[in-house]
Design a protein around this motif. Sequence first.
Motif, PDB file in Angstrom:
ATOM      1  N   GLY A  65      21.488  28.208 -41.292  1.00 43.06           N
ATOM      2  CA  GLY A  65      20.681  29.504 -41.590  1.00 43.06           C
ATOM      3  C   GLY A  65      19.930  30.033 -40.373  1.00 43.06           C
ATOM      4  O   GLY A  65      18.940  30.763 -40.612  1.00 43.06           O
ATOM      5  N   ARG A  66      19.945  29.571 -39.341  1.00 47.51           N
ATOM      6  CA  ARG A  66      19.154  30.142 -38.219  1.00 47.51           C
ATOM      7  C   ARG A  66      20.282  30.364 -36.843  1.00 47.51           C
ATOM      8  O   ARG A  66      21.483  29.590 -36.729  1.00 47.51           O
ATOM      9  N   ILE A  67      20.052  30.909 -35.975  1.00 48.56           N
ATOM     10  CA  ILE A  67      20.613  31.369 -34.677  1.00 48.56           C
ATOM     11  C   ILE A  67      19.770  31.045 -33.566  1.00 48.56           C
ATOM     12  O   ILE A  67      18.521  31.345 -33.686  1.00 48.56           O
ATOM     13  N   ARG A  68      20.282  30.254 -32.817  1.00 51.33           N
ATOM     14  CA  ARG A  68      19.828  29.758 -31.644  1.00 51.33           C
ATOM     15  C   ARG A  68      20.330  30.124 -30.367  1.00 51.33           C
ATOM     16  O   ARG A  68      21.455  30.922 -30.194  1.00 51.33           O
ATOM     17  N   ALA A  69      19.381  30.186 -29.190  1.00 49.67           N
ATOM     18  CA  ALA A  69      20.124  30.889 -27.999  1.00 49.67           C
ATOM     19  C   ALA A  69      21.312  30.144 -27.572  1.00 49.67           C
ATOM     20  O   ALA A  69      22.302  31.075 -26.852  1.00 49.67           O
ATOM     21  N   PRO A  70      21.899  28.924 -27.599  1.00 54.98           N
ATOM     22  CA  PRO A  70      23.115  28.461 -27.236  1.00 54.98           C
ATOM     23  C   PRO A  70      24.262  29.133 -28.109  1.00 54.98           C
ATOM     24  O   PRO A  70      25.118  29.373 -27.587  1.00 54.98           O
ATOM     25  N   GLU A  71      23.897  29.380 -29.474  1.00 51.25           N
ATOM     26  CA  GLU A  71      24.801  30.026 -30.201  1.00 51.25           C
ATOM     27  C   GLU A  71      25.100  31.518 -29.757  1.00 51.25           C
ATOM     28  O   GLU A  71      26.103  32.335 -29.830  1.00 51.25           O
ATOM     29  N   ILE A  72      24.109  32.170 -29.089  1.00 48.83           N
ATOM     30  CA  ILE A  72      24.131  33.636 -28.794  1.00 48.83           C
ATOM     31  C   ILE A  72      24.929  33.573 -27.647  1.00 48.83           C
ATOM     32  O   ILE A  72      25.379  34.620 -27.303  1.00 48.83           O
ATOM     33  N   LEU A  73      24.577  32.694 -26.685  1.00 53.26           N
ATOM     34  CA  LEU A  73      25.409  32.590 -25.362  1.00 53.26           C
ATOM     35  C   LEU A  73      26.973  32.289 -25.698  1.00 53.26           C
ATOM     36  O   LEU A  73      27.730  32.903 -25.084  1.00 53.26           O
ATOM     37  N   ASP A  74      27.289  31.457 -26.636  1.00 56.67           N
ATOM     38  CA  ASP A  74      28.733  31.397 -27.145  1.00 56.67           C
ATOM     39  C   ASP A  74      29.347  32.628 -27.663  1.00 56.67           C
ATOM     40  O   ASP A  74      30.170  32.714 -27.247  1.00 56.67           O
ATOM     41  N   VAL A  75      28.607  33.285 -28.405  1.00 57.46           N
ATOM     42  CA  VAL A  75      29.180  34.608 -28.842  1.00 57.46           C
ATOM     43  C   VAL A  75      29.539  35.464 -27.986  1.00 57.46           C
ATOM     44  O   VAL A  75      30.152  36.455 -28.004  1.00 57.46           O
ATOM     45  N   VAL A  76      28.430  35.649 -26.897  1.00 61.16           N
ATOM     46  CA  VAL A  76      28.582  36.766 -25.922  1.00 61.16           C
ATOM     47  C   VAL A  76      29.683  36.260 -25.109  1.00 61.16           C
ATOM     48  O   VAL A  76      30.844  37.107 -24.816  1.00 61.16           O
ATOM     49  N   ASP A  77      29.993  35.212 -24.759  1.00 59.96           N
ATOM     50  CA  ASP A  77      31.201  34.913 -23.911  1.00 59.96           C
ATOM     51  C   ASP A  77      32.409  35.007 -24.783  1.00 59.96           C
ATOM     52  O   ASP A  77      33.477  35.346 -24.441  1.00 59.96           O
ATOM     53  N   TRP A  78      32.375  34.590 -26.062  1.00 58.68           N
ATOM     54  CA  TRP A  78      33.641  34.721 -26.958  1.00 58.68           C
ATOM     55  C   TRP A  78      34.032  36.296 -27.051  1.00 58.68           C
ATOM     56  O   TRP A  78      35.139  36.638 -26.836  1.00 58.68           O
ATOM     57  N   THR A  79      32.889  37.092 -27.183  1.00 54.13           N
ATOM     58  CA  THR A  79      33.287  38.520 -27.258  1.00 54.13           C
ATOM     59  C   THR A  79      33.924  39.191 -25.727  1.00 54.13           C
ATOM     60  O   THR A  79      34.801  39.928 -25.862  1.00 54.13           O
ATOM     61  N   LEU A  80      33.227  38.776 -24.777  1.00 49.51           N
ATOM     62  CA  LEU A  80      33.456  39.375 -23.627  1.00 49.51           C
ATOM     63  C   LEU A  80      35.089  38.917 -23.245  1.00 49.51           C
ATOM     64  O   LEU A  80      35.794  39.475 -22.599  1.00 49.51           O
ATOM     65  N   ALA A  81      35.391  37.577 -23.624  1.00 49.10           N
ATOM     66  CA  ALA A  81      36.957  37.231 -23.366  1.00 49.10           C
ATOM     67  C   ALA A  81      37.965  37.952 -24.104  1.00 49.10           C
ATOM     68  O   ALA A  81      39.048  37.620 -23.930  1.00 49.10           O
ATOM     69  N   ARG A  82      37.644  38.629 -25.175  1.00 47.54           N
ATOM     70  CA  ARG A  82      38.390  39.279 -25.842  1.00 47.54           C
ATOM     71  C   ARG A  82      38.558  40.890 -25.598  1.00 47.54           C
ATOM     72  O   ARG A  82      39.197  41.670 -26.338  1.00 47.54           O
ATOM     73  N   LEU A  83      37.780  41.456 -24.776  1.00 39.81           N
ATOM     74  CA  LEU A  83      37.659  42.858 -24.695  1.00 39.81           C
ATOM     75  C   LEU A  83      37.947  43.280 -23.047  1.00 39.81           C
ATOM     76  O   LEU A  83      37.698  42.533 -22.160  1.00 39.81           O
ATOM     77  N   ALA A  84      38.838  44.100 -23.108  1.00 39.24           N
ATOM     78  CA  ALA A  84      39.408  44.495 -21.666  1.00 39.24           C
ATOM     79  C   ALA A  84      38.450  45.225 -20.933  1.00 39.24           C
ATOM     80  O   ALA A  84      38.188  44.881 -19.797  1.00 39.24           O
ATOM     81  N   ASP A  85      37.602  45.831 -21.737  1.00 37.98           N
ATOM     82  CA  ASP A  85      36.591  46.977 -21.072  1.00 37.98           C
ATOM     83  C   ASP A  85      35.251  46.483 -21.916  1.00 37.98           C
ATOM     84  O   ASP A  85      35.078  47.318 -22.981  1.00 37.98           O
ATOM     85  N   PRO A  86      34.411  45.597 -21.687  1.00 39.88           N
ATOM     86  CA  PRO A  86      33.190  45.392 -22.331  1.00 39.88           C
ATOM     87  C   PRO A  86      32.149  46.490 -22.688  1.00 39.88           C
ATOM     88  O   PRO A  86      31.299  46.303 -23.225  1.00 39.88           O
TER      89      PRO A  86
END
Length: 726
Positions: A65-86
């Motif tokens: 039920g909480r979002i922390r800084a490491p989870e933010i960093l992980d989801v940013v990396d996950w998103t950038l890895a799947r977009l050809a043009d972020p």
Amino acid sequence: MTQALAHRWRFFRAGGFDQVQLETPADLAALRGLDQKLWASLACPVNNLELDRRMLEYIDLNKDGRIRAPEILDVVDWTLARLADPAVLFQPGPLQLASLTDDAEGTRLRLAAQRLLSLLGRADGDSLTPADTANLAQLFPPHEANGDGLVPASLTDDATLKAAIADIIACLGAQTDRSGEPAIGVEQIAAFFDQARQMHAWHARAAEQGLDVFGEGTVAAVEALSAVRDKIDDYFTRVAMAEFDPRAAALMNAREEELVRLASLSLADAGEVAGLPLAAVQQGDHLPLSKGLNPAWQDAIAAFRQRVVVPVFGELDSLSREQWQHLLTLCGNYLAWQAEAPKPAIAEVLSRGRILELVEQGIEARLLALVEQDKAVAEAAGGLVDLDKLIRLRHGLIELLRNFVSFQSFYARQDKAVFQAGVLYIDGKSCDLVVEVGDVEAHAKVAAASDCFLLYCACTRRGQPVRGKEALNIVVAVTAGSEGDLQAGRHGLFYDRDGNDWDATVVKVVQNAISLREAFWSPYRRVSKLVSDQVQKLAASRDADVVNKAAAKVGETGAAPAATPAPAFDIAKFAGIFAAIGLAVGALGTALAAVVTGILSLVWWQIPLLFLCVLLAISGPAMLLAWFKLRRRSLGPILDGNGWAVNAQARISIPFGTELTQMAVLPKGSDRALRDPYANKPVVWPWIIALLLALGLGYYAWSNGAFSPEPEVPAEAAAPVQGAAQ
């Protein structure tokens, strides 16, 4: 963690601290290298955020039920890895299939997108929006495996398993399957059958000890045995005494005197007979079960024979001592077994027979096999899940970052921050800093450190629930204007982010300074209120005295008292009173005259300075205290009370506070009639009295030479005086 030197960051200053600007894909790629001491917050709750709830659940990997800084960093990396043009993250619009990478992961997502478009009837489409994946039942039909490890009842055609799934949900609650259906997982299956096996093992022990010989009539058998136990024990003890000493045989039976006494009585009531022995000791060590019994106990022995003896030994006409001891042991074992009965929670919902049936039918293994069948398609279904995750991050990730890594959305005032719940209209104001809270008292303890004037309101929307709720609590920061009549019990209207209106009632107020203007007038308001309250109290007491005296006179009964002669006029007494009044008026006039004389003796430009100093002496302390508090106003404690981990000061300055709370303003170009036909008519006489008093004081000052210039001393006259002084 140190800041990456290869990236050139841009910061803006707001709220008393430097905040990072996230404007380019390079900013996102370098975010892991940004020192977290420079982040605006380090954690936030999933609840009470105006963001896509499913996106937040994707980010909350550990489901706490909480979002922390490491989870933010992980989801940013996950998103950038799947977009050809972020760069598309910073642009509005749907997710284009062309934006996906060309690697294996991108290809998997593209295939999932094409399958989804075909399912939506847009096989030639090239883009997707969050609305396309809103209906999970369309993506994951309830009757098909979807790889989440949860099994709804609709996943199987077996009626036995359907009923078992329904029973487990009834006992332990349900999880939500990807299809949106209530379902169960491995944890619930294991927990349920752990309790069921305890019940089954307990029943198995009864079979091993032969305690099930009575079947469903066990309870009735134990009750029947308990009813005659003392009497049968008494009989076998009497027989043993007769065997021990033949002389006791006659004594162990009923005495002749007792029988003679009973013969003279009516024996319709068996109570007199019940105290006699159960049977004659001559029967020996076999207790008769039908004939030769005490009439008062025949019915109880008959029930005992039918319910206890027959199930164990069959049809018997008498019971031996050994058989009786066997029955006692059997009964004792049953009572001990019954005392060890487990009390699982599932037994409060399901019958004992149903629980045993589920264990004996091997339902647990069949359900676990169904779970494994669902997990077998996890990889294939994962493509749709990741696609849904990417679609929602493409629309909401940047907004989350601009409300987490920095408070750019809050201070830019272009869009509302994700923690702002809506707008409250109350007391001629509209307040934008509104946050939804759970526990009002717990939040107030933390938020009081914000030094903001806070209103806690209970909002209701009866009969028209929003997101399944008809009631919620909000905290509102009033950052401009005046306090007015803001107090508990006041009503307002709250508009949430979707435009839904809620009735709002103030339930708690945290008092703090609102503005310097409010602080300037606060001493005068307090004095005015004090004087007004005292005058009202005095008038109320006088009115009460008059009413009480009148009631006392009206209540008097009997003959009227004799007339009391009026006291003689005491001229000396009244002369003293008039003299005292004269002295008081004279002293007051002298004091006022001295004040006026002192003021008039000043140079004209000094008089405004004098009045300004007097105002500052009265209002200055209140304004100074308010100024310090207004400079300390902070957003942090308001969010911390909701579970945030704010990492900066996040000040609410006086200019910014005037933006967060808007006052009522007439539209431009409006016509305004200044005359109020129902306004209170002005009272003239106090002004006349004040004018006469001013004129009198002025005349008094003039008559004493206050307005006459001091005579100049001639130089010739001053010289001798100076010489004498020398």
